[in-house]
Design a protein around this motif. Structure first.
Motif, short mmCIF file in Angstrom:
data_model
loop_
_atom_site.label_atom_id
_atom_site.label_comp_id
_atom_site.label_asym_id
_atom_site.label_seq_id
_atom_site.Cartn_x
_atom_site.Cartn_y
_atom_site.Cartn_z
N LYS A 1 18.68 0.73 -15.26
CA LYS A 1 18.55 0.26 -16.64
C LYS A 1 17.48 1.05 -17.40
O LYS A 1 17.62 1.31 -18.59
CB LYS A 1 18.28 -1.23 -16.66
N VAL A 2 16.43 1.44 -16.71
CA VAL A 2 15.41 2.29 -17.33
C VAL A 2 16.02 3.64 -17.70
O VAL A 2 15.77 4.17 -18.79
CB VAL A 2 14.18 2.46 -16.39
N ILE A 3 16.85 4.18 -16.82
CA ILE A 3 17.52 5.45 -17.09
C ILE A 3 18.46 5.31 -18.29
O ILE A 3 18.48 6.17 -19.18
CB ILE A 3 18.29 5.94 -15.85
N LEU A 4 19.21 4.22 -18.36
CA LEU A 4 20.10 3.98 -19.50
C LEU A 4 19.30 3.88 -20.80
O LEU A 4 19.67 4.49 -21.81
CB LEU A 4 20.93 2.71 -19.28
N ALA A 5 18.20 3.14 -20.76
CA ALA A 5 17.36 3.01 -21.96
C ALA A 5 16.81 4.37 -22.39
O ALA A 5 16.76 4.68 -23.58
CB ALA A 5 16.21 2.04 -21.69
N GLY A 6 16.43 5.19 -21.42
CA GLY A 6 15.93 6.53 -21.74
C GLY A 6 17.01 7.38 -22.40
O GLY A 6 16.74 8.09 -23.37
N LYS A 7 18.23 7.29 -21.90
CA LYS A 7 19.33 8.06 -22.50
C LYS A 7 19.61 7.61 -23.93
O LYS A 7 19.87 8.43 -24.80
CB LYS A 7 20.59 7.92 -21.64
N VAL A 8 19.56 6.31 -24.14
CA VAL A 8 19.79 5.78 -25.50
C VAL A 8 18.68 6.26 -26.44
O VAL A 8 18.95 6.69 -27.57
CB VAL A 8 19.88 4.24 -25.47
N LEU B 1 0.83 -1.21 0.00
CA LEU B 1 0.00 0.00 0.00
C LEU B 1 0.86 1.26 0.00
O LEU B 1 0.48 2.29 -0.57
CB LEU B 1 -0.94 -0.02 1.20
N ALA B 2 2.04 1.17 0.61
CA ALA B 2 2.95 2.32 0.62
C ALA B 2 3.41 2.66 -0.79
O ALA B 2 3.48 3.83 -1.17
CB ALA B 2 4.15 2.02 1.51
N ILE B 3 3.70 1.65 -1.59
CA ILE B 3 4.13 1.88 -2.98
C ILE B 3 3.01 2.52 -3.78
O ILE B 3 3.22 3.49 -4.51
CB ILE B 3 4.59 0.55 -3.63
N VAL B 4 1.80 2.01 -3.63
CA VAL B 4 0.64 2.57 -4.34
C VAL B 4 0.39 4.01 -3.91
O VAL B 4 0.08 4.87 -4.73
CB VAL B 4 -0.61 1.68 -4.12
N THR B 5 0.54 4.27 -2.61
CA THR B 5 0.36 5.63 -2.10
C THR B 5 1.39 6.58 -2.71
O THR B 5 1.06 7.70 -3.10
CB THR B 5 0.46 5.65 -0.56
N GLY B 6 2.63 6.14 -2.79
CA GLY B 6 3.68 6.96 -3.41
C GLY B 6 3.40 7.26 -4.86
O GLY B 6 3.57 8.39 -5.33
N ILE B 7 2.95 6.25 -5.60
CA ILE B 7 2.61 6.44 -7.01
C ILE B 7 1.44 7.41 -7.15
O ILE B 7 1.46 8.31 -8.00
CB ILE B 7 2.30 5.10 -7.69
N ALA B 8 0.42 7.24 -6.30
CA ALA B 8 -0.75 8.12 -6.36
C ALA B 8 -0.36 9.56 -6.06
O ALA B 8 -0.80 10.49 -6.75
CB ALA B 8 -1.82 7.64 -5.39
N GLY B 9 0.46 9.75 -5.04
CA GLY B 9 0.91 11.11 -4.72
C GLY B 9 1.70 11.73 -5.86
O GLY B 9 1.52 12.91 -6.19
N GLY B 10 2.56 10.94 -6.48
CA GLY B 10 3.32 11.45 -7.63
C GLY B 10 2.42 11.82 -8.79
O GLY B 10 2.64 12.84 -9.45
N SER C 1 9.45 7.31 -13.80
CA SER C 1 9.38 5.85 -13.70
C SER C 1 10.54 5.29 -12.89
O SER C 1 10.35 4.39 -12.06
CB SER C 1 9.40 5.22 -15.10
N ALA C 2 11.73 5.80 -13.13
CA ALA C 2 12.90 5.32 -12.39
C ALA C 2 12.75 5.61 -10.90
O ALA C 2 13.15 4.78 -10.07
CB ALA C 2 14.17 5.97 -12.94
N GLY C 3 12.18 6.74 -10.56
CA GLY C 3 11.95 7.05 -9.14
C GLY C 3 11.00 6.07 -8.49
O GLY C 3 11.23 5.60 -7.37
N ILE C 4 9.93 5.74 -9.20
CA ILE C 4 8.96 4.77 -8.67
C ILE C 4 9.60 3.40 -8.53
O ILE C 4 9.43 2.72 -7.51
CB ILE C 4 7.71 4.70 -9.58
N ILE C 5 10.36 3.00 -9.54
CA ILE C 5 11.01 1.69 -9.49
C ILE C 5 12.02 1.63 -8.35
O ILE C 5 12.11 0.63 -7.63
CB ILE C 5 11.68 1.38 -10.85
#
Length: 127
Positions: free
Chosen positions: A99-106, A27-36, A84-88
């Motif tokens: 890896k998400v950050i690297l993919a975004g840079k590419v 629930l903490a993860i869902v709350t963080g995503i909802a707040g974001g 997305s990287a922050g949530i992950i």
């Protein structure tokens, strides 16, 4: 002031996440995503205003609309990857986040190639 509202939502979300993390980590993860997401929704008007100004500046400069579309996509990729990287990372998967950050840079580099080609064409025509 809008920034105060955004900060309060962020602080309240952080407190809720900290409190929920002890007992209900899912629930903490869902709350963080909802707040974001709430914070992002609070900034939509500003984002659309920025893109309107950029569009008018590009139109006045006589730059091709394709370049503007590429710039908007690059900016969108940057923000989406960061969010997305922050949530992950908050979910505890730091290596996946990197890896998400690297993919975004590419992807950003790949999408910016047409702009670089156009820049070199302009430089070549000047010389």
């Amino acid at each position: 002031m809008e920034i105060l509202k955004i900060c309060f939502v962020g602080i309240i979300t952080a407190f809720c996440v900290v409190i929920l993390k002890e007992n209900k980590s899912d629930l903490a993860i869902v709350t963080g995503i909802a707040g974001g997401c709430i914070i992002l929704l609070m900034t939509i008007d500003y984002i659309s205003g920025i893109f309107s100004v950029l569009a008018s500046l590009i139109e006045k400069a006589g730059i091709n609309n394709d370049i503007f579309k590429i710039l908007v996509k690059i900016i969108g990729i940057g923000y989406l990857v960061d969010f997305s990287a922050g949530i992950i990372e908050d979910a505890g998967a730091k290596s996946v986040s990197e890896k998400v950050i690297l993919a975004g840079k590419v992807l950003i580099m790949a999408m910016s190639l047409p702009i670089l080609v156009k820049l070199f064409e302009i430089i070549e025509s000047i010389l």
